[in-house]
Design a protein around this motif. Sequence first.
Motif, short mmCIF file in Angstrom:
data_model
loop_
_atom_site.label_atom_id
_atom_site.label_comp_id
_atom_site.label_asym_id
_atom_site.label_seq_id
_atom_site.Cartn_x
_atom_site.Cartn_y
_atom_site.Cartn_z
N THR A 6 16.23 38.69 10.57
CA THR A 6 16.00 38.92 11.99
C THR A 6 17.06 39.86 12.54
O THR A 6 18.24 39.73 12.19
CB THR A 6 16.03 37.60 12.78
OG1 THR A 6 15.03 36.72 12.26
CG2 THR A 6 15.78 37.82 14.26
N LEU A 80 4.93 38.93 22.68
CA LEU A 80 4.86 38.68 21.24
C LEU A 80 3.80 39.51 20.54
O LEU A 80 2.68 39.66 21.06
CB LEU A 80 4.54 37.19 21.03
CG LEU A 80 4.33 36.72 19.60
CD1 LEU A 80 5.66 36.66 18.86
CD2 LEU A 80 3.66 35.36 19.58
N ASP A 82 2.62 39.35 16.46
CA ASP A 82 2.85 38.70 15.17
C ASP A 82 1.81 39.22 14.19
O ASP A 82 0.62 39.21 14.50
CB ASP A 82 2.72 37.19 15.34
CG ASP A 82 3.23 36.42 14.15
OD1 ASP A 82 4.32 36.75 13.64
OD2 ASP A 82 2.54 35.47 13.73
N HIS A 93 5.36 39.02 6.66
CA HIS A 93 5.07 38.49 7.99
C HIS A 93 6.07 39.16 8.93
O HIS A 93 7.27 39.03 8.74
CB HIS A 93 5.25 36.97 7.98
CG HIS A 93 4.76 36.29 9.19
ND1 HIS A 93 4.31 34.99 9.16
CD2 HIS A 93 4.64 36.67 10.48
CE1 HIS A 93 3.93 34.62 10.36
NE2 HIS A 93 4.13 35.62 11.18
N THR A 95 7.24 39.79 12.95
CA THR A 95 7.12 39.30 14.32
C THR A 95 8.02 40.13 15.23
O THR A 95 9.21 40.27 14.97
CB THR A 95 7.53 37.81 14.41
OG1 THR A 95 6.74 37.06 13.48
CG2 THR A 95 7.31 37.27 15.81
N TYR A 96 7.41 40.67 16.28
CA TYR A 96 8.15 41.38 17.32
C TYR A 96 8.11 40.48 18.56
O TYR A 96 7.03 40.01 18.94
CB TYR A 96 7.48 42.70 17.68
CG TYR A 96 7.37 43.69 16.55
CD1 TYR A 96 8.38 44.62 16.31
CD2 TYR A 96 6.24 43.72 15.74
CE1 TYR A 96 8.26 45.55 15.28
CE2 TYR A 96 6.11 44.64 14.71
CZ TYR A 96 7.13 45.55 14.49
OH TYR A 96 7.02 46.47 13.47
N SER A 97 9.28 40.24 19.18
CA SER A 97 9.28 39.47 20.41
C SER A 97 10.18 40.15 21.44
O SER A 97 11.15 40.82 21.08
CB SER A 97 9.72 38.02 20.16
OG SER A 97 11.03 37.97 19.65
N ARG A 110 11.57 40.09 13.38
CA ARG A 110 11.78 39.19 12.24
C ARG A 110 10.82 39.58 11.13
O ARG A 110 9.62 39.74 11.38
CB ARG A 110 11.53 37.75 12.66
CG ARG A 110 11.78 36.76 11.54
CD ARG A 110 11.55 35.33 12.01
NE ARG A 110 11.85 34.38 10.96
CZ ARG A 110 11.47 33.12 10.98
NH1 ARG A 110 10.82 32.64 12.03
NH2 ARG A 110 11.77 32.31 9.97
#
Length: 149
Positions: A6, A80, A82, A93, A95-97, A110
Motif C-alpha cells: 500500500t 473507491l 476496486d 487485486h 484498490t484505489y481509495s 493497494r
Amino acid sequence: MTIDVTAQRAIPVPPEEVAAYAMDWRHDAEWTQGIRTAELTKEAPGGGFGAGAEVTRTAYFLGRRIDYVLRVAAHEPPRLLDMVSVAGPMPMHVTYSFEPAPGGTLARIRVRGGGGGFYRLAGPFLARKVRGNLDKDLRDLEARLTGRE
C-alpha cells in the motif's frame, strides 16, 4: 510469494477531482508506472465504466511486457475503485481509495497479488519495486492535478 503493498499520499486537490482523474481508465498511461495502453474492453452491465466493466492494460514491469485484464469489482466515486485481474500472468487485486483530508485528499493505492514463475522467484525485491512504483504513481498523479509536472 504473495504481495500486499500500500502507498498513500496527501494531494492538495479535492477528492472529487482526484477520483475523477484517477478512476478514468483513459488516464492510466499518463500517471501509472509502466502502463503503455489501457482500453475499456467490456462495458459495465448498465453501460460505460462501472462495476462489471473490464479494462485491458499493456504494461512493462522489470523489463517484461505484461498484458492483463482488470474487472471492476466496486466503483463508488469519489471514494473507491476496486479491480481484480481476470486475465494475466498472475492474480492481482488493485484498490484505489480517496478520502477527504485537511487541504485536499488522502489518496491510497493497494496492490495484492500472487506471483507465479519468474515473479515468485523475485521475492522481496518484487514488493519493493511495486512499492516504489506506487509511490511514483501518486507523485505523478499529484503533479498532473496541480500542474507541477
